[in-house]
Design a protein around this motif. Structure first.
Motif, mmCIF file in Angstrom:
data_model
loop_
_atom_site.group_PDB
_atom_site.id
_atom_site.type_symbol
_atom_site.label_atom_id
_atom_site.label_comp_id
_atom_site.label_asym_id
_atom_site.label_seq_id
_atom_site.Cartn_x
_atom_site.Cartn_y
_atom_site.Cartn_z
ATOM 1 N N ARG A 1 0.741 -1.078 -0.022
ATOM 2 C CA ARG A 1 -0.109 0.148 -0.092
ATOM 3 C C ARG A 1 0.840 1.241 0.055
ATOM 4 N N GLN A 2 1.724 1.443 0.890
ATOM 5 C CA GLN A 2 2.856 2.402 0.880
ATOM 6 C C GLN A 2 3.560 2.441 -0.458
ATOM 7 N N ALA A 3 3.978 1.474 -1.197
ATOM 8 C CA ALA A 3 4.597 1.489 -2.315
ATOM 9 C C ALA A 3 3.769 2.198 -3.591
ATOM 10 N N ALA A 4 2.367 1.744 -3.424
ATOM 11 C CA ALA A 4 1.301 2.266 -4.394
ATOM 12 C C ALA A 4 1.269 3.699 -4.210
ATOM 13 N N ARG A 5 0.986 4.042 -2.990
ATOM 14 C CA ARG A 5 0.932 5.522 -2.652
ATOM 15 C C ARG A 5 2.029 6.201 -3.237
ATOM 16 N N GLU A 6 3.377 5.745 -2.903
ATOM 17 C CA GLU A 6 4.358 6.414 -3.653
ATOM 18 C C GLU A 6 4.905 6.335 -5.153
ATOM 19 N N GLY A 7 4.098 5.439 -5.605
ATOM 20 C CA GLY A 7 4.063 5.155 -7.053
ATOM 21 C C GLY A 7 4.985 4.289 -7.518
ATOM 22 N N HIS A 8 5.723 3.441 -6.616
ATOM 23 C CA HIS A 8 6.352 2.295 -6.842
ATOM 24 C C HIS A 8 5.773 1.052 -7.007
ATOM 25 N N LEU A 9 5.568 0.534 -7.983
ATOM 26 C CA LEU A 9 4.572 -0.509 -8.374
ATOM 27 C C LEU A 9 5.578 -2.015 -8.704
ATOM 28 N N SER A 10 6.566 -1.743 -8.492
ATOM 29 C CA SER A 10 7.700 -2.957 -8.972
ATOM 30 C C SER A 10 7.473 -4.213 -8.034
ATOM 31 N N ASN A 11 6.840 -3.968 -6.917
ATOM 32 C CA ASN A 11 6.482 -5.309 -6.174
ATOM 33 C C ASN A 11 5.310 -5.976 -6.307
ATOM 34 N N PHE A 12 4.626 -5.319 -7.317
ATOM 35 C CA PHE A 12 3.289 -5.942 -7.678
ATOM 36 C C PHE A 12 3.437 -6.770 -9.174
ATOM 37 N N SER A 13 2.886 -8.011 -9.163
ATOM 38 C CA SER A 13 2.974 -8.582 -10.424
ATOM 39 C C SER A 13 1.876 -7.917 -11.548
ATOM 40 N N LYS A 14 2.392 -8.387 -12.661
ATOM 41 C CA LYS A 14 1.522 -7.639 -13.760
ATOM 42 C C LYS A 14 0.138 -7.718 -13.757
ATOM 43 N N ALA A 15 -0.513 -8.856 -13.180
ATOM 44 C CA ALA A 15 -1.764 -8.945 -12.998
ATOM 45 C C ALA A 15 -2.262 -7.922 -11.901
ATOM 46 N N GLU A 16 -1.643 -7.904 -10.897
ATOM 47 C CA GLU A 16 -1.985 -7.018 -9.721
ATOM 48 C C GLU A 16 -1.957 -5.525 -10.258
ATOM 49 N N ARG A 17 -0.833 -5.190 -10.964
ATOM 50 C CA ARG A 17 -1.033 -3.584 -11.549
ATOM 51 C C ARG A 17 -2.203 -3.390 -12.383
ATOM 52 N N GLY A 18 -2.488 -4.462 -12.994
ATOM 53 C CA GLY A 18 -3.680 -4.029 -13.739
ATOM 54 C C GLY A 18 -4.936 -3.835 -13.026
ATOM 55 N N LYS A 19 -5.212 -4.492 -11.908
ATOM 56 C CA LYS A 19 -6.286 -4.213 -11.028
ATOM 57 C C LYS A 19 -6.298 -2.879 -10.237
#
Length: 77
Positions: A57-75
């Motif tokens: 959640r913190q990474a998503a707030r900061e715009g760092h999405l590298s710890n999410f898989s492609k499927a999770e980034r799409g959601k």
């Protein structure tokens, strides 16, 4: 500066110290510089689901999405 664990044979004190290259640490208890450097046991990062979810959640707030898989980034968005 690396963090090392030390044991002082003079007084038996164990401690950690940040050490610059080329400098010699001294025991904070007795002042001796004849120290034994110990092998530090690495501590693994927290692996509980709540810790991972919080970090994501913190990474998503900061715009760092590298710890999410492609499927999770799409959601996300």
């Amino acid at each position: 500066m690396p963090l090392y664990d030390y044991h002082c044979p003079a007084c038996g004190h164990r401690f950690e110290a940040l050490v610059r290259t080329g400098s010699t640490p001294a025991c904070p208890q007795c002042g001796s510089s004849a120290l034994e450097r110990q092998i530090s046991a690495p501590v693994p990062p927290g692996q509980s689901k709540s810790i991972i979810a919080s970090a994501r959640r913190q990474a998503a707030r900061e715009g760092h999405l590298s710890n999410f898989s492609k499927a999770e980034r799409g959601k996300l968005g």
